[in-house]
Design a protein around this motif. Structure first.
Motif, PDB file in Angstrom:
ATOM      1  N   ILE A   1       0.732  -1.240  -0.012  1.00 36.39           N
ATOM      2  CA  ILE A   1      -0.116  -0.141   0.203  1.00 36.39           C
ATOM      3  C   ILE A   1       0.752   1.202   0.029  1.00 36.39           C
ATOM      4  CG2 ILE A   1      -0.188   0.177   2.465  1.00 36.39           C
ATOM      5  CD1 ILE A   1      -3.292   0.988   2.030  1.00 36.39           C
ATOM      6  N   GLN A   2       0.537   2.240  -0.858  1.00 41.78           N
ATOM      7  CA  GLN A   2       1.315   3.526  -0.955  1.00 41.78           C
ATOM      8  C   GLN A   2       0.386   4.768  -0.953  1.00 41.78           C
ATOM      9  OE1 GLN A   2       3.358   2.503  -4.803  1.00 41.78           O
ATOM     10  NE2 GLN A   2       5.209   2.045  -3.412  1.00 41.78           N
ATOM     11  N   ILE A   3       0.727   5.643  -0.041  1.00 40.40           N
ATOM     12  CA  ILE A   3      -0.055   6.894   0.090  1.00 40.40           C
ATOM     13  C   ILE A   3       0.648   7.986  -0.401  1.00 40.40           C
ATOM     14  CG2 ILE A   3      -1.212   8.350   1.853  1.00 40.40           C
ATOM     15  CD1 ILE A   3      -0.379   4.818   2.940  1.00 40.40           C
ATOM     16  N   TYR A   4       0.078   8.591  -1.466  1.00 40.27           N
ATOM     17  CA  TYR A   4       0.472   9.846  -1.861  1.00 40.27           C
ATOM     18  C   TYR A   4      -0.497  11.172  -1.494  1.00 40.27           C
ATOM     19  CZ  TYR A   4       3.005   6.789  -5.084  1.00 40.27           C
ATOM     20  OH  TYR A   4       3.750   5.939  -5.415  1.00 40.27           O
ATOM     21  N   SER A   5      -0.001  12.312  -1.844  1.00 43.17           N
ATOM     22  CA  SER A   5      -0.676  13.571  -1.452  1.00 43.17           C
ATOM     23  C   SER A   5      -0.360  14.673  -2.263  1.00 43.17           C
ATOM     24  CB  SER A   5      -0.412  13.919  -0.170  1.00 43.17           C
ATOM     25  OG  SER A   5       0.919  14.273   0.167  1.00 43.17           O
ATOM     26  N   TRP A   6      -1.147  15.567  -2.398  1.00 41.00           N
ATOM     27  CA  TRP A   6      -1.023  16.736  -3.151  1.00 41.00           C
ATOM     28  C   TRP A   6      -1.824  17.975  -2.772  1.00 41.00           C
ATOM     29  CZ3 TRP A   6      -3.341  12.372  -4.916  1.00 41.00           C
ATOM     30  CH2 TRP A   6      -4.704  12.442  -4.920  1.00 41.00           C
ATOM     31  N   LYS A   7      -1.140  19.276  -2.622  1.00 47.42           N
ATOM     32  CA  LYS A   7      -2.015  20.273  -2.279  1.00 47.42           C
ATOM     33  C   LYS A   7      -3.471  20.497  -3.152  1.00 47.42           C
ATOM     34  CE  LYS A   7       0.144  22.306   1.248  1.00 47.42           C
ATOM     35  NZ  LYS A   7      -0.547  22.386   2.681  1.00 47.42           N
ATOM     36  N   GLU A   8      -4.406  21.160  -2.431  1.00 50.33           N
ATOM     37  CA  GLU A   8      -5.781  21.348  -3.123  1.00 50.33           C
ATOM     38  C   GLU A   8      -5.461  22.165  -4.211  1.00 50.33           C
ATOM     39  OE1 GLU A   8      -8.588  22.453  -0.301  1.00 50.33           O
ATOM     40  OE2 GLU A   8      -8.650  20.815   0.952  1.00 50.33           O
ATOM     41  N   HIS A   9      -6.259  21.988  -5.414  1.00 49.31           N
ATOM     42  CA  HIS A   9      -5.799  22.503  -6.550  1.00 49.31           C
ATOM     43  C   HIS A   9      -6.304  24.288  -6.318  1.00 49.31           C
ATOM     44  CE1 HIS A   9      -5.230  18.999  -8.094  1.00 49.31           C
ATOM     45  NE2 HIS A   9      -6.609  18.493  -8.241  1.00 49.31           N
ATOM     46  N   ASP A  10      -7.404  24.566  -5.591  1.00 51.05           N
ATOM     47  CA  ASP A  10      -7.877  25.662  -5.526  1.00 51.05           C
ATOM     48  C   ASP A  10      -6.998  26.767  -4.660  1.00 51.05           C
ATOM     49  OD1 ASP A  10      -9.955  25.574  -7.137  1.00 51.05           O
ATOM     50  OD2 ASP A  10     -11.545  25.173  -5.599  1.00 51.05           O
ATOM     51  N   TYR A  11      -6.385  26.060  -3.535  1.00 49.85           N
ATOM     52  CA  TYR A  11      -5.326  26.685  -2.683  1.00 49.85           C
ATOM     53  C   TYR A  11      -3.950  26.757  -3.412  1.00 49.85           C
ATOM     54  CZ  TYR A  11      -2.071  26.853   1.173  1.00 49.85           C
ATOM     55  OH  TYR A  11      -0.889  27.282   2.044  1.00 49.85           O
ATOM     56  N   VAL A  12      -3.728  26.041  -4.454  1.00 48.94           N
ATOM     57  CA  VAL A  12      -2.325  26.122  -4.992  1.00 48.94           C
ATOM     58  C   VAL A  12      -2.867  27.297  -6.031  1.00 48.94           C
ATOM     59  CG1 VAL A  12      -0.636  25.362  -6.672  1.00 48.94           C
ATOM     60  CG2 VAL A  12      -1.504  23.891  -4.895  1.00 48.94           C
ATOM     61  N   ARG A  13      -3.770  27.454  -6.690  1.00 49.45           N
ATOM     62  CA  ARG A  13      -4.092  28.600  -7.825  1.00 49.45           C
ATOM     63  C   ARG A  13      -4.208  29.915  -7.140  1.00 49.45           C
ATOM     64  NH1 ARG A  13      -7.825  25.583 -12.391  1.00 49.45           N
ATOM     65  NH2 ARG A  13      -9.350  26.067 -10.917  1.00 49.45           N
ATOM     66  N   LYS A  14      -4.653  29.896  -5.841  1.00 51.27           N
ATOM     67  CA  LYS A  14      -5.226  31.112  -5.398  1.00 51.27           C
ATOM     68  C   LYS A  14      -3.951  32.253  -5.544  1.00 51.27           C
ATOM     69  CE  LYS A  14      -7.376  33.298  -1.449  1.00 51.27           C
ATOM     70  NZ  LYS A  14      -7.888  32.917   0.190  1.00 51.27           N
ATOM     71  N   GLY A  15      -4.210  33.398  -6.191  1.00 52.30           N
ATOM     72  CA  GLY A  15      -3.149  34.480  -6.091  1.00 52.30           C
ATOM     73  C   GLY A  15      -2.145  34.413  -7.089  1.00 52.30           C
ATOM     74  N   LYS A  16      -2.221  33.343  -7.839  1.00 55.77           N
ATOM     75  CA  LYS A  16      -0.964  32.714  -8.785  1.00 55.77           C
ATOM     76  C   LYS A  16      -1.200  33.418 -10.156  1.00 55.77           C
ATOM     77  CE  LYS A  16       1.504  30.299  -6.118  1.00 55.77           C
ATOM     78  NZ  LYS A  16       1.544  28.889  -6.200  1.00 55.77           N
ATOM     79  N   ASP A  17      -0.228  33.860 -10.865  1.00 51.57           N
ATOM     80  CA  ASP A  17      -0.258  34.003 -12.352  1.00 51.57           C
ATOM     81  C   ASP A  17      -0.789  32.989 -13.082  1.00 51.57           C
ATOM     82  OD1 ASP A  17       0.261  34.838 -14.811  1.00 51.57           O
ATOM     83  OD2 ASP A  17       1.379  36.504 -14.150  1.00 51.57           O
ATOM     84  N   PRO A  18      -1.650  32.959 -13.876  1.00 53.09           N
ATOM     85  CA  PRO A  18      -1.892  32.025 -14.684  1.00 53.09           C
ATOM     86  C   PRO A  18      -0.808  31.327 -15.485  1.00 53.09           C
ATOM     87  CG  PRO A  18      -3.531  33.346 -15.120  1.00 53.09           C
ATOM     88  CD  PRO A  18      -2.684  34.206 -14.197  1.00 53.09           C
ATOM     89  N   LYS A  19       0.371  32.277 -15.990  1.00 54.76           N
ATOM     90  CA  LYS A  19       1.431  31.543 -16.641  1.00 54.76           C
ATOM     91  C   LYS A  19       2.214  30.820 -15.900  1.00 54.76           C
ATOM     92  CE  LYS A  19       1.896  35.750 -19.443  1.00 54.76           C
ATOM     93  NZ  LYS A  19       2.775  37.029 -19.946  1.00 54.76           N
ATOM     94  N   ASP A  20       2.064  30.593 -14.520  1.00 56.96           N
ATOM     95  CA  ASP A  20       2.702  30.042 -13.563  1.00 56.96           C
ATOM     96  C   ASP A  20       2.446  28.610 -13.282  1.00 56.96           C
ATOM     97  OD1 ASP A  20       4.696  32.017 -13.462  1.00 56.96           O
ATOM     98  OD2 ASP A  20       3.983  32.972 -11.739  1.00 56.96           O
ATOM     99  N   LEU A  21       1.008  28.353 -13.936  1.00 60.18           N
ATOM    100  CA  LEU A  21       0.098  27.400 -13.402  1.00 60.18           C
ATOM    101  C   LEU A  21       0.051  26.418 -14.772  1.00 60.18           C
ATOM    102  CD1 LEU A  21      -2.887  29.201 -11.646  1.00 60.18           C
ATOM    103  CD2 LEU A  21      -0.874  27.956 -10.434  1.00 60.18           C
ATOM    104  N   HIS A  22       0.723  26.591 -15.599  1.00 65.95           N
ATOM    105  CA  HIS A  22       0.690  25.542 -16.607  1.00 65.95           C
ATOM    106  C   HIS A  22       1.702  24.226 -16.386  1.00 65.95           C
ATOM    107  CE1 HIS A  22      -0.054  24.036 -20.445  1.00 65.95           C
ATOM    108  NE2 HIS A  22       0.852  23.889 -20.920  1.00 65.95           N
ATOM    109  N   ILE A  23       1.303  23.902 -15.046  1.00 72.68           N
ATOM    110  CA  ILE A  23       2.243  22.681 -14.605  1.00 72.68           C
ATOM    111  C   ILE A  23       1.246  21.538 -13.964  1.00 72.68           C
ATOM    112  CG2 ILE A  23       4.292  23.773 -14.294  1.00 72.68           C
ATOM    113  CD1 ILE A  23       3.259  24.137 -11.219  1.00 72.68           C
TER     114      ILE A  23
END
Length: 555
Positions: free
Chosen positions: A27-49
């Motif tokens: 069993i393997q557990i992965y994680s990632w930050k919530e998408h809305d939290y990561v996108r908040k206040g960021k320039d769209p150019k920095d989100l093409h990842i």
């Protein structure tokens, strides 16, 4: 459970994958930050990842656990797979995933090689028992159809997940300059109906995986080959944090019987067959007081190593190492079955169709046995260097077995004895698959570009595993789009029953039983109506007689 004082787990999503292999389940557990939290206040150019996938534990220590044996061992007692196998794994996951996130955390049990070897009815029984346990005994998130989460995956799908994992870790997607423009939901829906996209991606890596039973290959063919073999390609859709779609056309296939263990088994059979064809047959070997032992020279074993094959019926055959790497290469070459008819051109080996590989575009990453055979003893993991590998392999094969064992004990290495025994054979098999099977050139000029082949195990402290590829797809598929809702892909054949389980036998029994009951009821009603009709006719005649008598008296 994660510390409540740590902010690392805040605004974090989790995903759980159980890799149910032949020797055990991990069993393997992965994680990632919530998408809305990561996108908040960021320039769209920095989100093409793509989303950043991390381990499920803040310190990368407590994120995976393995239990043995594999779930295929429950073929005769499938009802016990929950309590005696899955419970320990899921209890571990509950310690890692915060309690307030459990119900939002998807869980997948994906079975591979061991389960594929079982008859379908035994697979179905184990999977249903696993479904029952995970759905009704735990709070992890599962869709209505359990079979979407608990299933046996094909070697091709395993290879596709591996391709995604490798390119995610190697930056193959980040540097992509293919055609993945922002489109509205209607255009996205139409993209599912296109047979082929003319997108050409120049930065993705090809993927090679070799286990004990099979080997997989996955890669993006060049533009011309993609057009020729469009029907053979699998579409991979990924979404970046800015809601844009990336589309890839990937070819993936599996060569069953071409893993190291199966190749060795076929090799031994060939050596024995060659021996018996040129030597007098031993009469009645079963009746001998002592089983006769036949000695056969084996250039794929270090000098004077003796290995007896006890899997075959008498007489016993003992392979004696003669340690000749060049001869071993010649003997193992025939195992590729290059002469098998190719019914769907082109083919690599064993008649398995594969689009032509353009090595000006495709660079390959090898994991599992490609890494172990290169690194564990020869210390040549990473960028492939054929000349160095051949030199190391020749020196190793031509060494005396006693010296190898002595050096092994002196070095204190963790390499196990079976790997030392098979290293010469595996080295020859690896070379044949890479260069004579797949066709990777032995010499190359890599100035200013990635090597044509390199073996890898860990990248940036993240182990390369197909389970990571599954989680990249999971996290990517939940990113909100900029324009409209995410389109639904075209319906695929569902590999589950009407109750959302894999137990087709139960459904067949229910269906046949229902039909039988219906037929019995129909037969009973027909018989009753027939009896009633006969009885009704008799009473009617009596009534007509009595009515006639009454009319006669009245008149």
């Amino acid at each position: 459970m994660p510390s409540i004082t740590s902010t690392w787990s805040f605004n974090r999503n989790y995903g759980v994958v159980i890799d149910a292999g032949s020797s055990g389940s991990r069993i393997q557990i992965y994680s990632w930050k919530e998408h809305d939290y990561v996108r908040k206040g960021k320039d769209p150019k920095d989100l093409h990842i793509l989303p950043t996938i991390e381990l499920g534990d803040e310190f990368g220590i407590k994120w995976q656990k393995k239990v043995e044996p594999g779930i295929s061992s429950f073929a005769l007692n499938p009802s016990e797979v929950g309590e005696k196998h899955l419970k320990e794994l899921i209890d571990f996951a509950l310690e890692v995933v915060p309690s307030y996130e459990v119900s939002n955390t998807p869980i997948y049990l994906l079975a591979t090689a061991g389960m594929r070897l079982l008859p379908l009815h035994q697979q179905a029984a184990i999977l249903q028992s696993a479904c029952d346990y995970i759905m009704f005994q735990n709070r992890f998130k599962m869709m209505e159809k359990c079979s979407d989460h608990v299933q046996v995956i094909s070697g091709e799908k395993e290879g596709l997940y591996g391709w995604i994992a490798v390119n995610y870790l190697m930056g193959g997607f980040e540097k992509d300059e293919g055609d993945h423009k922002v489109t509205d939901s209607q255009q996205l829906q139409q993209s599912y109906d296109n047979d082929f996209s003319s997108t050409k991606h120049m930065t993705t890596f090809g993927f090679l995986d070799m286990g004990g039973a099979s080997t997989q290959i996955a890669f993006e063919p060049n533009l011309d080959e993609s057009k020729k073999h469009a029907n053979d390609l699998t579409t991979v859709l990924l979404w970046t944090l800015d809601g844009q779609q990336m589309e890839y056309k990937v070819f993936v296939t599996t060569f069953l019987g071409y893993g190291t263990n199966e190749a060795r088994r076929r090799y031994i059979e060939d050596r024995i067959q060659n021996y018996t064809s040129t030597h007098e047959k031993i009469a009645n070997p079963d009746s001998s007081l002592e089983q006769p032992n036949v000695l056969i020279n084996d250039p794929c074993l270090p000098i004077d190593l003796l290995l007896t094959d006890t899997a075959l019926p008498p007489p016993l055959y003992t392979l004696q190492g003669t340690g000749n790497f060049e001869q071993c290469l010649n003997y193992t070459y025939s195992l590729l079955n290059k002469s098998v008819t190719c019914f769907d051109e082109p083919c690599l080996f064993n008649g398995v169709h594969t689009p032509s590989i353009d090595f000006t575009v495709n660079n390959f990453i090898g994991i599992s046995e490609y890494w172990y055979t290169s690194h564990d003893i020869f210390d040549l993991g990473g960028k492939w260097d054929y000349e160095k590998f051949e030199t190391k392999a020749s020196d190793y094969c031509s060494s005396k077995w006693d010296n190898i064992v002595s050096n092994y004990h002196k070095s204190g290495t963790l390499t196990n004895l079976p790997r030392l025994e098979m290293q010469c054979f595996k080295a020859a098999w690896l070379v044949n698959v890479l260069h004579n099977g797949i066709g990777i050139p032995k010499s190359e000029s890599t100035i200013g570009k990635p090597p044509l082949f390199q073996s890898i195990d860990v990248i940036d402290n993240m182990q390369v595993s197909w389970t990571l590829g599954k989680m990249v797809l999971e996290a990517s598929s939940t990113i909100p789009l900029i324009f409209g809702a995410r389109p639904k892909p075209p319906p695929n054949p569902q590999h589950h029953g009407i109750f959302g389980y894999y137990n087709f036998m139960v459904e067949w029994i229910i269906g046949i039983s229902s039909l039988t009951v219906l037929l019995i009821i129909t037969w009973y009603m027909c018989c009753k109506l027939e009896i009633g009709r006969l009885g009704f006719g008799f009473r009617s005649r009596k009534r007509r007689v009595r009515f006639g008598e009454l009319l006669y008296k009245l008149t």
